[in-house]
Motif scaffolding. Structure first.
Motif, mmCIF file in Angstrom:
data_model
loop_
_atom_site.group_PDB
_atom_site.id
_atom_site.type_symbol
_atom_site.label_atom_id
_atom_site.label_comp_id
_atom_site.label_asym_id
_atom_site.label_seq_id
_atom_site.Cartn_x
_atom_site.Cartn_y
_atom_site.Cartn_z
ATOM 1 N N LEU A 39 0.378 10.203 4.628
ATOM 2 C CA LEU A 39 1.489 9.321 4.950
ATOM 3 C C LEU A 39 2.700 9.804 4.169
ATOM 4 O O LEU A 39 2.735 9.720 2.945
ATOM 5 N N VAL A 40 3.685 10.325 4.888
ATOM 6 C CA VAL A 40 4.884 10.880 4.264
ATOM 7 C C VAL A 40 6.032 9.904 4.483
ATOM 8 O O VAL A 40 6.323 9.527 5.621
ATOM 9 N N TRP A 41 6.685 9.506 3.391
ATOM 10 C CA TRP A 41 7.758 8.511 3.452
ATOM 11 C C TRP A 41 9.111 9.211 3.364
ATOM 12 O O TRP A 41 9.472 9.764 2.336
ATOM 13 N N THR A 42 9.852 9.184 4.452
ATOM 14 C CA THR A 42 11.197 9.776 4.489
ATOM 15 C C THR A 42 12.163 8.815 5.165
ATOM 16 O O THR A 42 13.061 9.228 5.894
ATOM 17 N N ILE A 81 3.594 9.731 0.224
ATOM 18 C CA ILE A 81 4.072 10.983 -0.375
ATOM 19 C C ILE A 81 5.557 11.094 -0.065
ATOM 20 O O ILE A 81 5.964 10.958 1.094
ATOM 21 N N GLY A 82 6.374 11.303 -1.070
ATOM 22 C CA GLY A 82 7.805 11.470 -0.854
ATOM 23 C C GLY A 82 8.154 12.879 -0.434
ATOM 24 O O GLY A 82 7.306 13.782 -0.425
ATOM 25 N N GLY A 136 0.783 -1.230 0.000
ATOM 26 C CA GLY A 136 0.000 0.000 0.000
ATOM 27 C C GLY A 136 0.813 1.278 0.000
ATOM 28 O O GLY A 136 0.253 2.362 -0.162
ATOM 29 N N LEU A 137 2.141 1.175 0.164
ATOM 30 C CA LEU A 137 2.962 2.384 0.233
ATOM 31 C C LEU A 137 2.949 3.140 -1.086
ATOM 32 O O LEU A 137 2.819 4.376 -1.100
ATOM 33 N N ALA A 138 3.098 2.442 -2.205
ATOM 34 C CA ALA A 138 3.133 3.108 -3.504
ATOM 35 C C ALA A 138 1.829 3.851 -3.786
ATOM 36 O O ALA A 138 1.824 4.898 -4.431
ATOM 37 N N THR A 186 9.904 1.134 15.633
ATOM 38 C CA THR A 186 8.636 0.790 14.989
ATOM 39 C C THR A 186 8.749 1.010 13.484
ATOM 40 O O THR A 186 9.403 1.947 13.038
ATOM 41 N N ARG A 187 8.102 0.142 12.717
ATOM 42 C CA ARG A 187 8.107 0.253 11.261
ATOM 43 C C ARG A 187 6.684 0.311 10.724
ATOM 44 O O ARG A 187 5.736 -0.108 11.398
ATOM 45 N N LEU A 188 6.575 0.801 9.511
ATOM 46 C CA LEU A 188 5.294 0.756 8.805
ATOM 47 C C LEU A 188 5.105 -0.654 8.270
ATOM 48 O O LEU A 188 5.956 -1.178 7.543
#
Length: 442
Positions: free
Chosen positions: A269-272, A135-136, A129-131, A245-247
């Motif tokens: 959801l912001v992915w950094t 949001i990058g 579901g991340l893709a 903790t991880r997603l």
């Protein structure tokens, strides 16, 4: 008289631009021709992305136009595909001159000296579901998109009476507690806290901010004291900092699942979660380490590559200040490595001795919003306004060109007088949407 040496720089980031600037100041007339290759025509100053997203700086002012900053340097907008180190040739792909869908142009560029500094890219993990939902936060375009999105969620929450929809709109999750994730969350939380004062139906305590970090502490690039102080500052602002903790997954209904067993709805959801060396380096045929970085010596020369240099995020450079370790991937090293690299390159052209790169980090500085920050300098801690002012002074000094320094400073002065820019311009992401709707309803 010998013809000018051909210097090719791959990458227009911190290393590429600062190396080119140094070469311009050190090279004699006619001594060398410098070419810089990058997929974009500008350099993005990464430390200012969070402030651009939060409306403290105009997004156009955190990018440095390469042709304006580097007069006399040939700028080629394209990307490296492969190298022929024996023939000293770089193979590039340039975008189609007609449109983005057209076939790219292949170009071969010969060189006498090569600088590899394509930087890093986001480290993406195979999270379900991340893709679809993530949001990058690596480019100015993503910073603008994130600001528009956050302000859009405030609008949505203030317009609905459904408590579940409202809570999901007001829940903001940032995955990755490095400089990018921590700074972006802190700046946007500060912006949103100010913005809700303009929404009669919203209160600051309605907002829920969650920072997810897989490690034992946030800001792993800094000293433990600075990381601990930053964590405390964020928690005092009711930011939910989850360490270790991880997603785990993001459902199609927007339900975020973490490895600590928690589940909640979030529309943001912001992915950094870190970066990795540019994968193009593996196509060069040069030696790379386990992280995909080019193996270098202390003079910033790539091992096994004749007259090839590298620095920054893509280079594994031995850290003489920490025997047995390599230099950390941060701006302090990148800027200083670029200068030493350029000096060594000039020395090699003149058959002069080169020098080793040695630098001991002086500390770390993190901005956490307007008048908020944390700094750790050689055992001395600063927080609040002094750390925030120091952060701005350091990065104002580092951003290339006086013109960009002046624009950023003017943005700060205006923001201090009139407040942050709170306008959401979502149409920028789809500029033809209105025209297409008119055509459909014709």
């Amino acid at each position: 008289m010998l013809p000018p040496a051909r210097i090719l720089i791959v990458g227009g980031g911190q290393v590429g631009v600062n190396a080119a600037l140094r070469l311009r100041s050190r090279l004699r007339p006619g001594e060398a021709e410098v070419t810089l290759v990058d997929p974009t025509s500008y350099m993005t100053y990464q430390p200012f992305l969070a402030e651009a997203a939060a409306g403290a700086i105009d997004p156009r002012h955190v990018v440095v136009p390469l042709r304006r900053a580097l007069p006399g340097v040939r700028i080629v907008q394209g990307r490296l595909t492969s190298l022929d180190t024996a023939a000293r040739q770089a193979h590039l792909l340039l975008p189609s001159p007609l449109n983005r869908e057209g076939p790219p142009i292949e170009l071969t560029v010969p060189y006498d000296r090569l600088v590899l500094a394509p930087g890093s890219v986001s480290r993406i993990l195979p999270v379900p579901g991340l893709a679809r939902s993530g949001i990058g936060f690596r480019s100015v375009e993503e910073a603008v998109k994130l600001r528009n999105h956050v302000l859009g969620q405030l609008d949505a929450a203030s317009s609905t009476r459904n408590p579940e929809v409202r809570q999901a709109a007001l829940t903001f999750v940032f995955v990755g507690g490095g400089y990018a994730g921590t700074g972006a969350l802190a700046e946007l939380e500060d912006m949103a806290r100010h913005a809700v004062s303009h929404y009669p139906t919203l209160q600051p305590e309605d907002l829920r901010w969650i920072l997810v970090e897989a490690g034992k502490r946030i800001l792993p690039e800094t000293e433990p004291q600075a990381a601990a102080r930053t964590t405390a500052e964020l928690r005092e602002r009711d930011v939910d900092v989850r360490l270790g903790t991880r997603l785990a997954a993001v459902g199609p209904d927007g339900i975020v699942q973490l490895t600590d067993g928690s589940r909640f709805a979030a529309r943001t959801l912001v992915w950094t979660a870190g970066v990795r060396a540019n994968p193009v380096l593996k196509q060069t045929g040069l030696a790379v380490d386990a992280q995909g970085r080019l193996r270098c010596d202390t003079h910033l020369r790539v091992l096994g590559g004749e007259h090839v240099y590298a620095a920054g995020d893509c280079a594994a450079v031995p850290d003489l200040a920490r025997p047995g370790e390599t230099c950390r991937a941060n701006a302090q090293h990148a800027v200083r490595q670029a200068v030493v690299l350029a000096d060594n390159l000039v020395a090699s052209l003149r058959d002069e001795p080169t020098v080793e790169y040695r630098y001991e980090l002086k500390g770390s500085i993190t901005s956490l919003g307007l008048h908020k920050g944390v700094a750790q300098l050689r055992g001395r801690s600063l927080h609040g306004r002094p750390a925030w002012l120091l952060h701005r002074a350091v990065h104002l000094r580092r951003i290339p060109t006086w013109e960009r320094k002046a624009r950023v400073l003017s943005d700060w002065l205006l923001a201090g007088l009139t407040g942050r820019e709170m306008v959401s311009l979502g149409e920028l992401e789809e500029p033809r949407a209105g025209f297409e709707q008119l055509m459909e309803g014709r």
